[in-house]
Design a protein around this motif. Structure first.
Motif: not given
Length: 129
Positions: A110-129
């Motif tokens: 499996v694959c894991s997101l390095e730095g988690g959702l915090d890193a995802w957000l720091q990179e400006g990637k989209e999320i749903e609220n």
């Protein structure tokens, strides 16, 4: 010519190792690489392993919630082991632990997101609220 080929090979290997690191059978992917796998692979299953309360606040679009191992294993049992599983949490540690549990039970990588959702957000990637 051999010098150029050797240089290119070292460059490629170093470039790939910077994109992800491997922990047992868990590939830890940078947010950009994680996003590319998510966008380009039709057999991807995205799983958020954070608590339900955090998931409801924000999550990556299309993610399943697996807040505990029972739910996680049920999800994999129902979707099958031929999928590509991408896991994430808040910081990247819980998803690696979940990935290890998946590997122990199913012997799939499996694959894991390095730095988690915090890193995802720091990179400006989209999320749903």
């Amino acid at each position: 010519m051999k010098a150029i080929t050797s240089f290119l090979l070292v460059f490629i290997v170093l470039g790939i190792s910077n994109v992800y690191s491997q922990n047992d059978s868990i590939q830890v992917l940078s947010p950009n690489h994680f996003n590319r796998v998510l966008q380009l692979n039709p057999d991807v299953v995205l799983i958020d392993v954070r608590p339900k309360k955090e998931f409801k606040k924000a999550h990556i679009k299309g993610a399943y919630l697996a807040q505990n191992s029972e739910v996680l294993f049920h999800l994999i049992d129902s979707l099958g082991t031929s999928k590509v599983y991408l896991l994430y949490c808040k910081y990247g540690e819980q998803s690696v632990d979940a990935g290890k549990m998946i590997y122990e039970k199913y012997k799939i990588s499996v694959c894991s997101l390095e730095g988690g959702l915090d890193a995802w957000l720091q990179e400006g990637k989209e999320i749903e609220n």
